[in-house]
Design a protein around this motif. Sequence first.
Motif, mmCIF file in Angstrom:
data_model
loop_
_atom_site.group_PDB
_atom_site.id
_atom_site.type_symbol
_atom_site.label_atom_id
_atom_site.label_comp_id
_atom_site.label_asym_id
_atom_site.label_seq_id
_atom_site.Cartn_x
_atom_site.Cartn_y
_atom_site.Cartn_z
ATOM 1 N N THR A 268 -1.306 -19.016 99.597
ATOM 2 C CA THR A 268 -1.089 -17.585 99.362
ATOM 3 C C THR A 268 0.226 -17.307 98.646
ATOM 4 O O THR A 268 0.293 -16.486 97.733
ATOM 5 N N PHE A 269 1.266 -18.011 99.052
ATOM 6 C CA PHE A 269 2.611 -17.725 98.518
ATOM 7 C C PHE A 269 3.144 -18.836 97.620
ATOM 8 O O PHE A 269 4.332 -18.848 97.281
ATOM 9 N N THR A 408 -3.498 -12.187 109.537
ATOM 10 C CA THR A 408 -2.518 -11.302 108.893
ATOM 11 C C THR A 408 -2.460 -11.483 107.385
ATOM 12 O O THR A 408 -2.309 -10.499 106.647
ATOM 13 N N ILE A 409 -2.593 -12.735 106.897
ATOM 14 C CA ILE A 409 -2.444 -12.934 105.449
ATOM 15 C C ILE A 409 -3.768 -12.933 104.694
ATOM 16 O O ILE A 409 -3.797 -12.662 103.490
ATOM 17 N N LEU A 414 -1.032 -9.166 104.571
ATOM 18 C CA LEU A 414 0.357 -8.854 104.870
ATOM 19 C C LEU A 414 1.285 -9.925 104.300
ATOM 20 O O LEU A 414 0.838 -10.950 103.780
ATOM 21 N N GLU A 415 2.574 -9.700 104.410
ATOM 22 C CA GLU A 415 3.548 -10.585 103.785
ATOM 23 C C GLU A 415 3.797 -11.834 104.646
ATOM 24 O O GLU A 415 3.330 -11.950 105.778
ATOM 25 N N VAL A 421 6.248 -14.523 112.552
ATOM 26 C CA VAL A 421 6.040 -13.851 113.839
ATOM 27 C C VAL A 421 4.978 -14.577 114.656
ATOM 28 O O VAL A 421 5.111 -14.740 115.882
ATOM 29 N N ALA A 422 3.938 -15.032 113.988
ATOM 30 C CA ALA A 422 2.850 -15.728 114.688
ATOM 31 C C ALA A 422 3.348 -17.000 115.363
ATOM 32 O O ALA A 422 2.898 -17.352 116.469
ATOM 33 N N ILE A 423 4.271 -17.703 114.723
ATOM 34 C CA ILE A 423 4.832 -18.926 115.319
ATOM 35 C C ILE A 423 5.529 -18.609 116.636
ATOM 36 O O ILE A 423 5.399 -19.335 117.624
#
Length: 463
Positions: A268-269, A408-409, A414-415, A421-423
């Motif tokens: 994604t990134f 979330t992604i 989301l970014e 946060v998930a970690i």
Amino acid sequence: MQGQNLTSGPIPKQLWSLAWPMMLSMFFHSLYNLVDAFWVAKISASAIAAVSISQIILFIMISLAMGISVGTSVLVGQNIGAKRIAAAERVLGQGFLLTVIAALLFTLIIFSFRNEFLIISGAVGDILPLATPYFTVITAGSILTFLMMMISISYNAQGDNFTMTKLFALSTMINMVLDPIFIFGFAGFPALGIAGAAYATLISQAVFIVLALRLLMKPTMMVPLHLKYLQLSWSSVKKVIDIGLPASLNQVLNPLGFSALMFLVSATFLEAGAAAFAIGFRIEFFAFIPAIGFGFAAMSMIGQNIGAGNHDRVRAVLNMSVRYGSGSALLFSLLVLIFAPYIVAIFTADPLVTEYALQYFRIVPLGYLFFAVAFIEASIFQGIGKSWPGFWITFARIGISLVISFITINVFALEIWTVWVAIVVGSVIASLSGLLWLNRALTAVQQKELKPDGNLDREEALP
């Protein structure tokens, strides 16, 4: 006699005497990868991502080796506590033979599917051709990593971690000197690029193993390694596997979870996200060094005390190791939050990588304390001879993080900060659940309603 009897004496003193050398050993061991990253980062941002992705397989290698080592260590410790030194020597020899067999099988499998493993680990774009040379060399010498883990745990079971600290320090210094020479071609050596870092690591590991084995085979050791015991006996091998298999799977979950998260992030990134995650992962390992130290110290102490039948002492070791490990992780998290900009600047000047990495260091350290507790819980379960609960604690921590990250992604677009946060969320839930589970298990052991897996009967003599 080189080693410690851990079934009596002051617990805080013994816990620290085992934990701080293990912490230093893990610190020096971590420097292997950190030094590699430092020098390789000077080649390019993709180069550091390539090495990090290649080392995911190395983490799996260490995890597999750790399983056999843990199973052997627990049985050695229990036999020491029950004053069956001859049986402990037999278990130690068989553990080393199992380690060599596992290393050979691992090397065969990895080389047969090396491209597939790299791609699954997140080697996308121009990262794959950069990762292949390092990956090829480091996996070719996988037997050295397996032996290092087995040797380290063998000393830990006997209450001697200081010897390992000295050898890890020497090995790390050798790696630090050889890295720039092999990577960039100084002192008349050809420039080997990324592969040079792998060659430097293997040479430094070989020095460690030769020196450590010479010491381990001396009769002054509490449980020396005898060549005559390098043979397999199914009864004791089965006990090693019963404890070691779930312990190994538990350790494998960590690099697999990292690999899965790396895949999600890099897909994604792209390279910037992968590089930021790699930087954060390298630094956060130092936050877990105290937990690793206290976890393995507790495993050694609990193994001997289970063998001796000292159940009250087992619970005291649990409480003290959790307090010390979590407190140390909390202190490190505060330091990371304060010095995050300076840490990131050491590895990269790329604006996007810097932004992602700073977000990582502002969020993930909030979960360091909980990760530390989860690791200690797993180690104590292993010490009492029951490794499966530790596996499920780790599975929950990683599984929760992956599910939240994917949603979330990929669902809400989301970014990258939502992955961080998930970690944290995964660590919090797993550690609190594991603490309740462990307290119930220890209560059952103390009430003699549950016999620890792998705890040999008093009258039993291994063949």
